[in-house]
Design an enzyme around this catalytic site. Structure first.
Site, PDB file in Angstrom:
ATOM      1  N   TYR A 135       0.804  -1.221   0.000  1.00  0.00           N
ATOM      2  CA  TYR A 135       0.000   0.000   0.000  1.00  0.00           C
ATOM      3  C   TYR A 135       0.842   1.279   0.000  1.00  0.00           C
ATOM      4  O   TYR A 135       0.314   2.344  -0.314  1.00  0.00           O
ATOM      5  CB  TYR A 135      -0.927   0.029   1.223  1.00  0.00           C
ATOM      6  N   ILE A 136       2.079   1.207   0.392  1.00  0.00           N
ATOM      7  CA  ILE A 136       2.899   2.421   0.509  1.00  0.00           C
ATOM      8  C   ILE A 136       3.955   2.456  -0.592  1.00  0.00           C
ATOM      9  O   ILE A 136       4.336   1.422  -1.146  1.00  0.00           O
ATOM     10  CB  ILE A 136       3.563   2.522   1.889  1.00  0.00           C
TER      11      ILE A 136
END
Length: 865
Positions: A127-128
């Site tokens: 997600y990052i």
């Protein structure tokens, strides 16, 4: 089997003889353990001095550089790319990436990367995203100066160390645990490191101290350059929101808001502190509100927070780094010097590489020009073989070879044959000369930089500071901390009871005699009728010996607590008298106050917290041969001595009883109180400036820059804001305060004189009008103060020096009055003159004009420079 070996007479070697070559298990363990320990130290836990990185960090940065295309990459992809160079676990790589990103130096993060202040973890790697920062691209990488090695499977190449041109290890800090050793380098301030590197290059002295992203305070008194055995103390920034609320704005390094709040709640539950509620309002900035119970002293609560919670902690640095494939323990100063020298070497390598490139460019440009302008390319048209082509070109260049810095090689000639006909047809001699002139000028500059490599390195660091230093100012304030006595600031969460006959004390004896309030970490001092003194740790029920005379809280080193004693010496029959202190003892050890004898006993005892000396009535036995059988004795007649002193003979006759007659005054001189502005505290240790000698009821007056004053006792737990404090002195009810202050909204200066009318202990009162920016520039308690004021250049007055007799300038009025207007010209400085009226020379006193910005009609001295 042994028998078969012994009987083998064939002359052939037995299959079992190899048993003698077996290595014992302890030998295998020793070798394998050393290999494992070396692997962990060199390849996992300890950073290298060259780039300040652990192997996994280095591989992460290298993988991100290979992937770099200017766009953000999913961290999950970075993890996969990193594993091509070494099979680190994906979780450990992910944690290492987040750790680097949270330090906000090498990786530019995008998404939820967690929060070091709250302890919140980052989102999952898928997600990052992240990419190398511009700083990392400028400072960390250079393929030409990097030493390479094969990856674990030989499919890739990876850097042995990265060519970092910055003290990265000290900027980021590092922590690691290896086999048999550990390392802990604290992070330092970015800007201060660059300034220190410049100082190293200039052969100047420098100091560098830790700086933490969480802010707070740090005491570096025992930092000792971060060497093994050093220590720093870190504290939270705690402020008074009001009398009922404290606010934590910054937290210590190594803690989170969650762990900090948990420690506060635990301290409250165990009774170490007394609070009403803790509220976490942390969002963009840290804000933890602590609501106090009514009647709770905020200053003592702050001390208790530092003493019993994570609001203060101690950190022990241990700078261990890899140097020449071995772990070394170095100071941070030595690490900085090594990193600075390495930066100079790397810059020198880059300049030398650039110099070689420029020389090659100049050489080939010259060859190209000769090749085209002398039409050598035409001469090779008739050549039938490749060798003839090369020989023809070489022959055409021969007259010019002596002008080049090296010999012309076959490769140079081959490059000439590769020039396209289109380029030859459009060749511009003027542009070629301009290009070579540009190369020559750059080469000249490179040569100059190499000859002045130190100046070039200083300029490099200065440019780094200019480009990347903004926003990286120091976050942690350096202060000297006071030593907080935990027993003094601990909340009284228990009640001490005593059973004199059976010899028990404790806070569990609630049916017995009450003594005093106490804390469960206090020590208790006990005196018995047999003349024994003992100090013990307080508990629920503690046996201290039968026939207790006195029990109380023991304060180590308390010179004002004086004990008065009359005892019978069983050996001689004399009655002895003495006064003594108990300053330091060994806990649980019994100390005799009288001579060891079965008949020895205590006849009279008293404990006096301020050295009081009472008068007692001594009644002798009726069978005594003394003519006077009843007499008074005043304890003030004898000196205060040590615990072990025998004392003076009171009487040689038998004593029937000793009775208290009248109380006396303290025989001690006043307590000398000092103020230490480094910690904002008062003390009796002669640290700082002497305020005065204080008796029991005397007080302290403190005046602050924000226009507040307060009157306090002289308890050593008092706190004073050192940054705001203007004056601290012994309180005198008749004193007149003179103050010069600025009214910020009107940009006007006023002088006022007033007496203190409200003096509620511990409460602050404002004596200047309320308004943002209003502040006091000068304050005095002299009867006739005189000051010199230096003004900034103004419209009507240029560089004036104004001497003001304050008692003549302003009348004594109420403490809430505005005061007398001084003017609107900006004040540069104020200095105190002698507190008397000097004799002025003739014609030196003038009255200012009404339009010059000063109060008309006031008698003042104007001295213009």
């Amino acid at each position: 089997m042994a028998k078969d070996i012994d009987n083998n007479s064939s002359g052939e070697q037995s299959d079992n003889e190899h048993i003698h070559d077996v290595v014992h298990v302890n030998g295998l363990y020793e070798n394998w353990f050393l290999e494992y320990a070396s692997y962990v130290i060199l390849e996992r836990a300890v950073p290298h001095i060259n780039d300040g990185l652990k192997p996994v960090q280095r591989r992460i940065l290298h993988a991100m550089k290979v992937m770099d295309d200017g766009r953000f990459n999913k961290i999950a992809n970075v993890i996969g790319s990193t594993m091509q160079y070494h099979p680190h676990g994906d979780a450990s790589i992910g944690d290492a990436i987040v750790n680097i990103g949270q330090k906000d130096l090498l990786i530019e993060p995008q998404g939820n990367w967690g929060d070091i202040r709250t302890g919140d973890s980052a989102a999952a790697p898928r997600y990052i995203e992240g990419r190398l920062s511009k700083f990392a691209l400028d400072v960390v990488f250079n393929e030409d100066t990097t030493e390479w090695q094969a990856s674990y499977d030989g499919r890739k190449k990876e850097p042995i160390t990265l060519p970092v041109k910055f003290p990265l290890l000290l900027a980021q800090g590092v922590e690691g645990i290896a086999v048999g050793l550990s390392t802990k380098v604290l992070p330092h301030n970015f800007c201060e490191l660059i300034e220190a590197s410049i100082a190293v290059l200039k052969n100047k002295k420098f100091e560098i101290f830790p700086d933490f992203a969480t802010g707070g305070f740090v005491d570096v008194s025992n930092y000792n350059e971060g060497q093994k055995g050093s220590r720093v103390r870190v504290r939270a920034r705690i402020e008074d929101l009001d009398k009922k609320t404290l606010v934590i704005k910054e937290i210590p390094f190594g803690t989170t808001t969650t762990s900090l709040i948990e420690s506060i709640v635990k301290a409250n539950d165990t009774g170490k502190i007394k609070i009403k509620k803790v509220i976490d309002n942390t969002a963009k900035d840290v804000e933890i509100q602590i609501q106090l119970l009514p009647g709770t002293d905020p200053g003592i609560t702050i001390d208790a927070l530092y003493a019993f919670t994570e609001c203060e902690s101690s950190i022990s640095p241990n700078a261990c780094v890899i140097v020449d494939d071995k772990p070394h323990f170095l100071s941070v100063h030595e690490i900085l010097r090594i990193c600075t020298r390495q930066t100079v070497d790397l810059l020198k390598q880059e300049l030398e590489i650039r110099r070689s490139e420029l020389k090659e460019k100049i050489l080939f440009s010259s060859l190209e020009k000769i090749f085209i302008e002398n039409r050598i390319y035409r001469k090779i048209e008739e050549c039938e073989t490749w060798e003839d082509v090369l020989l023809t070109i070489d022959k055409g260049l021969k007259p010019y070879k002596k002008e080049f810095y090296r010999e012309i090689t076959t490769d140079d000639i081959v490059r000439l044959t590769e020039i396209k006909i289109k380029r030859i047809s459009k060749f511009d001699s003027f542009k070629a000369d301009e290009l070579m002139r540009g190369y020559a000028n750059e080469l000249k500059q490179v040569e100059h930089n190499l000859a002045n490599i130190i100046d070039f390195s200083i300029a490099y660091y200065t440019d780094l500071l200019k480009r990347y230093g903004k926003g990286r100012e120091r976050k942690t304030e350096i202060k000297t901390f006071d030593v907080i006595n935990a027993t003094v600031v601990a909340a009284n969460n228990q009640k001490l009871y005593i059973n004199r006959a059976e010899g028990f004390i404790g806070f569990g004896l609630k049916k017995d005699e009450y003594v005093c309030d106490c804390s469960d970490i206090d020590d208790v001092i006990v005196f018995r009728k047999d003349g024994i003194c003992v100090v013990k740790k307080i508990g629920d029920k503690v046996f201290v010996g039968k026939d207790i005379l006195h029990a109380g809280i023991f304060r180590k080193g308390d010179e004002r607590m004086v004990y008065n004693l009359i005892s019978l010496d069983g050996a001689s029959g004399n009655s002895m008298v003495k006064r003594f202190n108990v300053l330091g003892v060994t806990r649980e050890k019994e100390y005799p106050l009288v001579k060891a004898n079965k008949a020895s006993k205590v006849l009279y005892f008293s404990a006096n917290p301020n050295g009081e000396a009472e008068t007692v009535t001594v009644t002798l036995s009726p069978t005594s041969k003394a003519k006077i059988k009843v007499f008074d004795f005043d304890f003030s007649e004898i000196e205060i001595k040590g615990r072990d002193t025998q004392g003076n003979i009171l009487t040689k006759h038998p004593v029937k009883k000793v009775a208290f007659k009248s109380a006396g005054e303290s025989t001690l001189s006043g307590t000398e109180i000092y103020y230490d502005d480094t910690v904002g505290r008062i003390n009796t240790d002669k640290k700082g400036v002497l305020i005065g000698s204080f008796s029991a009821d005397e007080k302290i007056l403190a005046i602050y820059k924000d226009g507040n004053y307060e009157v306090t006792g002289f308890e050593l737990t008092n706190r004073y804001d050192a940054d705001q404090l203007l004056s601290i002195e012994k309180y005198n009810a008749d004193v007149t305060i003179s103050a010069l202050y600025m009214d910020a909204p009107s940009k006007t200066y006023y002088i006022k004189r007033f007496k203190l009318e409200t003096t509620t202990l511990g409460k602050r009162f404002s004596f200047i009008p309320e308004g943002k920016g209003n502040h006091v520039l000068y304050v005095s308690t002299d009867n006739k103060p005189k000051i010199k004021i230096d003004f900034a250049k103004g419209k009507y007055v240029t560089n004036p020096t104004l001497i003001v007799s304050v008692d003549e300038f302003a009348e004594i009025k109420g403490w809430k009055t505005v005061g007398t207007k001084l003017g609107t010209n900006k004040i540069n400085s104020i200095s105190r003159l002698e507190a008397k009226n000097p004799v002025s020379p003739p014609n030196s006193t003038t009255k200012p004009k009404k339009d010059d910005g000063y109060a008309a009609g006031s008698t003042i001295e104007l001295n213009f420079n």
